[in-house]
Design a protein around this motif. Sequence first.
Motif, PDB file in Angstrom:
ATOM      1  N   VAL A 107      -4.697   3.006   0.532  1.00  0.00           N
ATOM      2  CA  VAL A 107      -4.641   3.177   1.986  1.00  0.00           C
ATOM      3  C   VAL A 107      -5.220   1.961   2.691  1.00  0.00           C
ATOM      4  CG1 VAL A 107      -5.284   4.651   3.932  1.00  0.00           C
ATOM      5  CG2 VAL A 107      -4.966   5.654   1.659  1.00  0.00           C
ATOM      6  N   ALA A 155      -7.269   8.915   6.417  1.00  0.00           N
ATOM      7  CA  ALA A 155      -7.493   7.940   5.356  1.00  0.00           C
ATOM      8  C   ALA A 155      -8.334   8.536   4.234  1.00  0.00           C
ATOM      9  CB  ALA A 155      -8.173   6.696   5.933  1.00  0.00           C
ATOM     10  N   CYS A 156      -9.343   9.313   4.597  1.00  0.00           N
ATOM     11  CA  CYS A 156     -10.184   9.966   3.581  1.00  0.00           C
ATOM     12  C   CYS A 156      -9.382  10.977   2.776  1.00  0.00           C
ATOM     13  CB  CYS A 156     -11.376  10.644   4.242  1.00  0.00           C
ATOM     14  SG  CYS A 156     -12.601   9.516   4.950  1.00  0.00           S
ATOM     15  N   VAL A 190     -10.872   2.980   0.649  1.00  0.00           N
ATOM     16  CA  VAL A 190      -9.965   2.715   1.762  1.00  0.00           C
ATOM     17  C   VAL A 190     -10.308   1.355   2.384  1.00  0.00           C
ATOM     18  CG1 VAL A 190      -9.278   3.458   4.084  1.00  0.00           C
ATOM     19  CG2 VAL A 190      -9.589   5.153   2.256  1.00  0.00           C
ATOM     20  N   GLY A 194      -7.215   8.912   0.458  1.00  0.00           N
ATOM     21  CA  GLY A 194      -8.038   8.232  -0.533  1.00  0.00           C
ATOM     22  C   GLY A 194      -8.580   9.173  -1.579  1.00  0.00           C
ATOM     23  N   ALA A 231     -14.738   6.950   3.778  1.00  0.00           N
ATOM     24  CA  ALA A 231     -13.553   6.149   3.488  1.00  0.00           C
ATOM     25  C   ALA A 231     -13.895   4.973   2.584  1.00  0.00           C
ATOM     26  CB  ALA A 231     -12.925   5.660   4.793  1.00  0.00           C
ATOM     27  N   HIS A 256       0.838  -1.194   0.000  1.00  0.00           N
ATOM     28  CA  HIS A 256       0.000   0.000   0.000  1.00  0.00           C
ATOM     29  C   HIS A 256       0.882   1.256   0.000  1.00  0.00           C
ATOM     30  CE1 HIS A 256      -3.025  -2.931   1.360  1.00  0.00           C
ATOM     31  NE2 HIS A 256      -3.925  -2.050   0.945  1.00  0.00           N
TER      32      HIS A 256
END
Length: 503
Positions: free
Chosen positions: A27, A17-18, A138, A21, A133, A2
């Motif tokens: 991610v 993470a958002c 994600v 992404g 996410a 990743h």
Amino acid sequence: MHDVVIVGAGPVGLFLACELGLTGCSVLVLEREPEPGSPLKAEPLGMRGLSAASTEAFYRRGMLHPLLTASGVSVNPDADEASPPRFVGHFAGMMLDPAKVDVAALPFRLPTPAPDVLMTYLEAVEAVLAEQAAKLGVDVLRGVTVSAIAQNDEGVVAQAGADSYAARWLVGCDGGRSTVRRLAGFDFVGTEPQFTGYTMQATIAEPEQLRPGFNLTPTGMYIRMPSEGHIGMMDFDGGAFDRSQQPTRDHLQAVLRRVSGTDVTVSDVRLASSFTDRAMQTTTYRQGRVLLAGDAAHIHSPLGGQGLNTGIGDAVNLGWKLAATVHGHAPEGLLDTYTGERHPIGAAVLDWSRAQVAAMRPGPHGQAIQGVVRDLIGTRDGTTYVFERLSGSWVRYDLGSEHPLVGRSAPDLRLEDGTRLGDLMHDGRGVALDLTVDGRLRGSAMRWESRIRYAAGPARNDLGLGAVLVRPDGTVAWAGDRTPDREAFERAAGRWFGGPEVS
């Protein structure tokens, strides 16, 4: 492999993470807990206050409406004037009057759909972020406990039992007792606790003996929340009782009686947890290819609700910088500005927490400080100062410019056609907002087309500006007057977004 592994699926880890992404990064989020839900995240003990800086972050990514819906709150998105704050908060349990906020002293305050404060619950925040996410591709793995970390010049490997997870970068968002922080060898320094705090949901036999709201007493503080049986307490015992012990009914009753000066009876304790005001911070937020954000990088007492908001600020600041590094177009040193910008903010929040603890201490010294603070927050200047601190509007990064707007969160400028700056930021790019009649910066901005979104047109309130360059985190990177300098704009764009694209 990743691009990024994030350890911790709380609000900070999910927000980061958002952000990643959104830019197309691969991610993976690893979370120790097997299930997302927890009674400590739900009503009433999971209640949290999001500051204006945090609600702006959700707004700029198109997540404000679902968050407001999940929190049972509505706002007027079409307001033409910035309204005075409806709630300011408190300093060390001493409540402030929102009517005393001097709105005229906030020169860059413009109407925005994002409220100054949003009372919500952790489960609502995490649900909105988890849904976003998932839409962005994600991956979240639950029930995974990281036990080892190894890194080299090419990447990082997180070990969890017999499984290993490789990535180019790893970010620890795994809370105040961060495993990543310990395994990666970050120095964690600060001050030891003065009190043990408690929050509980229980039956109180004589609730009328407890005054509603925040109550400073000669022996500590207690808080009677609006929800029945929801009580907070702070006992100045030097932090002797922490989360390594489960508070019993007898212990909770003894503490409540001591700090409230009453003989109330506690029964049927349904939920209870404890915390301290230990104030610690890592000396850097990056070690090689391992970074930290949120409580993993800094811990302090929850007074004033600064922890979650500071963590979201970390995630927003880091996300676009790490993404640019992953995609190979980050200018030299960009990732190092994460520690450079956010570490001083974290340090200031720790001191804000310590100052409140000093004012709350039982005895004549604490009471003397309380008297001074009450006088100060009784003034318009004092209340406005505290409002700026609690809302996050005080934050200004040193970006080397004397322009008063550069380094601050961008005001929500609104074009004549109704388009708002916040609406232009949903895709995670920077924004060049050109308010000149002739679209003076169009040619320059289009040289960074994939990284900077260009928008032009007159604004309903341009604050005397001709153009602004806004980073993906909402920070003003450059501001120009009525006839903005193209070369100055291009220098700022190159500094934050790397070299221009070749057509």
